[in-house]
Design a protein around this motif. Structure first.
Motif, PDB file in Angstrom:
ATOM      1  N   VAL A 143      -3.657   0.040  -1.000  1.00  9.58           N
ATOM      2  CA  VAL A 143      -2.538   1.047  -1.262  1.00  9.58           C
ATOM      3  C   VAL A 143      -2.054   0.603  -2.477  1.00  9.58           C
ATOM      4  CG1 VAL A 143      -2.184   1.716   1.365  1.00  9.58           C
ATOM      5  CG2 VAL A 143      -0.621  -0.209   0.012  1.00  9.58           C
ATOM      6  N   ILE A 144      -1.511   1.676  -3.097  1.00 11.98           N
ATOM      7  CA  ILE A 144      -0.639   1.581  -4.345  1.00 11.98           C
ATOM      8  C   ILE A 144       0.994   1.700  -3.940  1.00 11.98           C
ATOM      9  CG2 ILE A 144      -0.158   2.371  -6.845  1.00 11.98           C
ATOM     10  CD1 ILE A 144      -2.790   3.417  -6.967  1.00 11.98           C
ATOM     11  N   ARG A 145       1.815   0.735  -4.115  1.00  7.44           N
ATOM     12  CA  ARG A 145       3.095   0.882  -3.563  1.00  7.44           C
ATOM     13  C   ARG A 145       4.088   0.207  -4.282  1.00  7.44           C
ATOM     14  NH1 ARG A 145       2.109  -2.677   1.664  1.00  7.44           N
ATOM     15  NH2 ARG A 145       1.806  -4.615   0.755  1.00  7.44           N
ATOM     16  N   LEU A 146       5.281   0.189  -3.956  1.00  8.16           N
ATOM     17  CA  LEU A 146       6.404  -0.429  -4.647  1.00  8.16           C
ATOM     18  C   LEU A 146       6.725  -1.802  -4.021  1.00  8.16           C
ATOM     19  CD1 LEU A 146       8.924   2.556  -5.028  1.00  8.16           C
ATOM     20  CD2 LEU A 146       7.251   1.606  -6.715  1.00  8.16           C
ATOM     21  N   SER A 147       6.977  -2.802  -4.810  1.00 11.00           N
ATOM     22  CA  SER A 147       7.478  -4.219  -4.301  1.00 11.00           C
ATOM     23  C   SER A 147       8.960  -4.365  -4.987  1.00 11.00           C
ATOM     24  CB  SER A 147       6.389  -5.100  -5.052  1.00 11.00           C
ATOM     25  OG  SER A 147       6.884  -6.455  -4.563  1.00 11.00           O
ATOM     26  N   ARG A 148      10.029  -4.613  -4.092  1.00  9.43           N
ATOM     27  CA  ARG A 148      11.194  -4.699  -4.785  1.00  9.43           C
ATOM     28  C   ARG A 148      11.447  -6.072  -5.328  1.00  9.43           C
ATOM     29  NH1 ARG A 148      16.530  -5.084  -4.145  1.00  9.43           N
ATOM     30  NH2 ARG A 148      17.971  -3.344  -4.141  1.00  9.43           N
ATOM     31  N   GLY A 149      12.320  -5.879  -6.292  1.00 15.98           N
ATOM     32  CA  GLY A 149      12.812  -7.051  -6.991  1.00 15.98           C
ATOM     33  C   GLY A 149      14.258  -6.710  -7.367  1.00 15.98           C
ATOM     34  N   GLY A 150      14.828  -7.513  -8.334  1.00 11.93           N
ATOM     35  CA  GLY A 150      16.258  -7.306  -8.926  1.00 11.93           C
ATOM     36  C   GLY A 150      17.229  -7.937  -7.964  1.00 11.93           C
ATOM     37  N   ALA A 151      18.445  -7.585  -8.542  1.00  9.91           N
ATOM     38  CA  ALA A 151      19.596  -8.262  -7.749  1.00  9.91           C
ATOM     39  C   ALA A 151      20.051  -7.109  -6.684  1.00  9.91           C
ATOM     40  CB  ALA A 151      20.755  -8.640  -8.796  1.00  9.91           C
ATOM     41  N   LYS A 152      21.260  -7.601  -5.806  1.00  9.27           N
ATOM     42  CA  LYS A 152      21.769  -6.436  -4.979  1.00  9.27           C
ATOM     43  C   LYS A 152      22.288  -5.241  -5.783  1.00  9.27           C
ATOM     44  CE  LYS A 152      23.834 -10.015  -1.665  1.00  9.27           C
ATOM     45  NZ  LYS A 152      25.055 -10.307  -1.128  1.00  9.27           N
ATOM     46  N   HIS A 153      22.105  -4.295  -5.237  1.00 13.94           N
ATOM     47  CA  HIS A 153      22.844  -3.116  -5.764  1.00 13.94           C
ATOM     48  C   HIS A 153      22.241  -2.785  -7.002  1.00 13.94           C
ATOM     49  CE1 HIS A 153      25.562  -3.051  -2.508  1.00 13.94           C
ATOM     50  NE2 HIS A 153      25.966  -4.281  -2.824  1.00 13.94           N
ATOM     51  N   ARG A 154      21.205  -3.327  -7.616  1.00 13.19           N
ATOM     52  CA  ARG A 154      20.436  -3.152  -8.885  1.00 13.19           C
ATOM     53  C   ARG A 154      18.987  -3.275  -8.764  1.00 13.19           C
ATOM     54  NH1 ARG A 154      21.215  -1.353 -13.513  1.00 13.19           N
ATOM     55  NH2 ARG A 154      20.532  -2.293 -15.333  1.00 13.19           N
ATOM     56  N   PRO A 155      18.283  -2.468  -7.902  1.00 12.22           N
ATOM     57  CA  PRO A 155      16.866  -2.475  -7.609  1.00 12.22           C
ATOM     58  C   PRO A 155      16.188  -2.407  -8.709  1.00 12.22           C
ATOM     59  CG  PRO A 155      17.660  -0.381  -7.005  1.00 12.22           C
ATOM     60  CD  PRO A 155      19.000  -1.080  -7.494  1.00 12.22           C
ATOM     61  N   PHE A 156      14.929  -2.907  -8.688  1.00  9.22           N
ATOM     62  CA  PHE A 156      13.844  -2.778  -9.741  1.00  9.22           C
ATOM     63  C   PHE A 156      12.446  -3.196  -8.978  1.00  9.22           C
ATOM     64  CE2 PHE A 156      10.865  -4.416 -12.985  1.00  9.22           C
ATOM     65  CZ  PHE A 156      11.226  -3.813 -13.954  1.00  9.22           C
ATOM     66  N   TYR A 157      11.568  -2.117  -9.186  1.00  6.70           N
ATOM     67  CA  TYR A 157      10.412  -2.072  -8.436  1.00  6.70           C
ATOM     68  C   TYR A 157       9.028  -2.333  -9.342  1.00  6.70           C
ATOM     69  CZ  TYR A 157      13.381  -0.019  -5.000  1.00  6.70           C
ATOM     70  OH  TYR A 157      14.305   0.184  -3.951  1.00  6.70           O
ATOM     71  N   ASN A 158       8.258  -3.199  -9.062  1.00  4.54           N
ATOM     72  CA  ASN A 158       6.827  -3.148  -9.455  1.00  4.54           C
ATOM     73  C   ASN A 158       5.981  -2.327  -8.785  1.00  4.54           C
ATOM     74  OD1 ASN A 158       7.290  -5.452 -11.503  1.00  4.54           O
ATOM     75  ND2 ASN A 158       7.572  -6.744  -9.706  1.00  4.54           N
ATOM     76  N   ILE A 159       5.199  -1.676  -9.443  1.00  5.02           N
ATOM     77  CA  ILE A 159       4.119  -0.852  -8.861  1.00  5.02           C
ATOM     78  C   ILE A 159       2.796  -1.823  -8.661  1.00  5.02           C
ATOM     79  CG2 ILE A 159       2.842   1.256  -9.211  1.00  5.02           C
ATOM     80  CD1 ILE A 159       5.185   2.163 -10.879  1.00  5.02           C
ATOM     81  N   VAL A 160       2.472  -2.032  -7.555  1.00  5.41           N
ATOM     82  CA  VAL A 160       1.482  -2.862  -7.283  1.00  5.41           C
ATOM     83  C   VAL A 160       0.280  -2.081  -6.653  1.00  5.41           C
ATOM     84  CG1 VAL A 160       2.893  -5.182  -7.435  1.00  5.41           C
ATOM     85  CG2 VAL A 160       2.558  -3.706  -5.407  1.00  5.41           C
ATOM     86  N   VAL A 161      -1.034  -3.095  -6.470  1.00 12.55           N
ATOM     87  CA  VAL A 161      -2.132  -2.744  -5.624  1.00 12.55           C
ATOM     88  C   VAL A 161      -2.168  -3.709  -4.685  1.00 12.55           C
ATOM     89  CG1 VAL A 161      -4.426  -2.383  -5.551  1.00 12.55           C
ATOM     90  CG2 VAL A 161      -3.223  -1.241  -7.353  1.00 12.55           C
ATOM     91  N   ALA A 162      -2.078  -3.272  -3.240  1.00 10.03           N
ATOM     92  CA  ALA A 162      -1.923  -4.603  -2.344  1.00 10.03           C
ATOM     93  C   ALA A 162      -2.815  -4.125  -1.107  1.00 10.03           C
ATOM     94  CB  ALA A 162      -0.600  -4.847  -1.982  1.00 10.03           C
ATOM     95  N   ASP A 163      -3.082  -4.856  -0.058  1.00 11.70           N
ATOM     96  CA  ASP A 163      -3.581  -4.367   0.940  1.00 11.70           C
ATOM     97  C   ASP A 163      -2.840  -4.111   1.962  1.00 11.70           C
ATOM     98  OD1 ASP A 163      -4.856  -4.963   3.635  1.00 11.70           O
ATOM     99  OD2 ASP A 163      -6.158  -6.271   3.056  1.00 11.70           O
ATOM    100  N   LYS A 164      -2.939  -3.200   2.670  1.00  8.34           N
ATOM    101  CA  LYS A 164      -1.937  -2.567   3.467  1.00  8.34           C
ATOM    102  C   LYS A 164      -1.502  -3.435   4.486  1.00  8.34           C
ATOM    103  CE  LYS A 164      -1.000   1.786   6.127  1.00  8.34           C
ATOM    104  NZ  LYS A 164      -0.208   2.325   5.430  1.00  8.34           N
ATOM    105  N   ARG A 165      -2.106  -4.488   4.987  1.00  8.13           N
ATOM    106  CA  ARG A 165      -1.591  -5.232   5.962  1.00  8.13           C
ATOM    107  C   ARG A 165      -0.519  -6.197   5.496  1.00  8.13           C
ATOM    108  NH1 ARG A 165      -7.266  -6.746   7.692  1.00  8.13           N
ATOM    109  NH2 ARG A 165      -7.725  -6.802   5.327  1.00  8.13           N
ATOM    110  N   VAL A 166      -0.269  -6.694   4.104  1.00 10.73           N
ATOM    111  CA  VAL A 166       0.511  -7.468   3.759  1.00 10.73           C
ATOM    112  C   VAL A 166       1.826  -6.921   3.528  1.00 10.73           C
ATOM    113  CG1 VAL A 166       0.761  -9.183   1.671  1.00 10.73           C
ATOM    114  CG2 VAL A 166      -1.598  -8.601   2.508  1.00 10.73           C
TER     115      VAL A 166
END
Length: 87
Positions: free
Chosen positions: A3-26
């Motif tokens: 799946v192509i999905r978002l992976s969250r990063g950043g600080a509290k109340h300041r989200p930043f997302y990486n768009i990644v390709v990952a296995d659905k089970r991870v």
């Protein structure tokens, strides 16, 4: 399934997302296969809010990867914005 999905990063109340390709089970922020770009929902005026490697996105979609609902919505919104800027 891949799946192509978002992976969250950043600080509290300041989200930043990486768009990644990952296995659905991870888990959401766990191991991924490839990073395609990023999405910054709180980008200020003049900052880049979305960047994605179109060639790699096309490659993974052709290989059968499925974009999550959120990523599909972001990509659709991003393509509409680029079209409006180009016109």
């Amino acid at each position: 399934m891949v799946v192509i999905r978002l992976s969250r990063g950043g600080a509290k109340h300041r989200p930043f997302y990486n768009i990644v390709v990952a296995d659905k089970r991870v888990r959401r922020d766990g191991r991924f296969i490839e990073r395609l770009g990023f999405y910054n929902p709180v980008a200020k005026e003049g900052e880049e809010g979305l960047r994605i490697a179109q060639d790699r996105l096309t490659y993974w979609l052709e290989k059968g990867a499925q974009a999550s609902d959120t990523v599909a919505r972001i990509l659709k919104k991003g393509s509409a914005t680029k079209t409006a800027v180009a016109a």
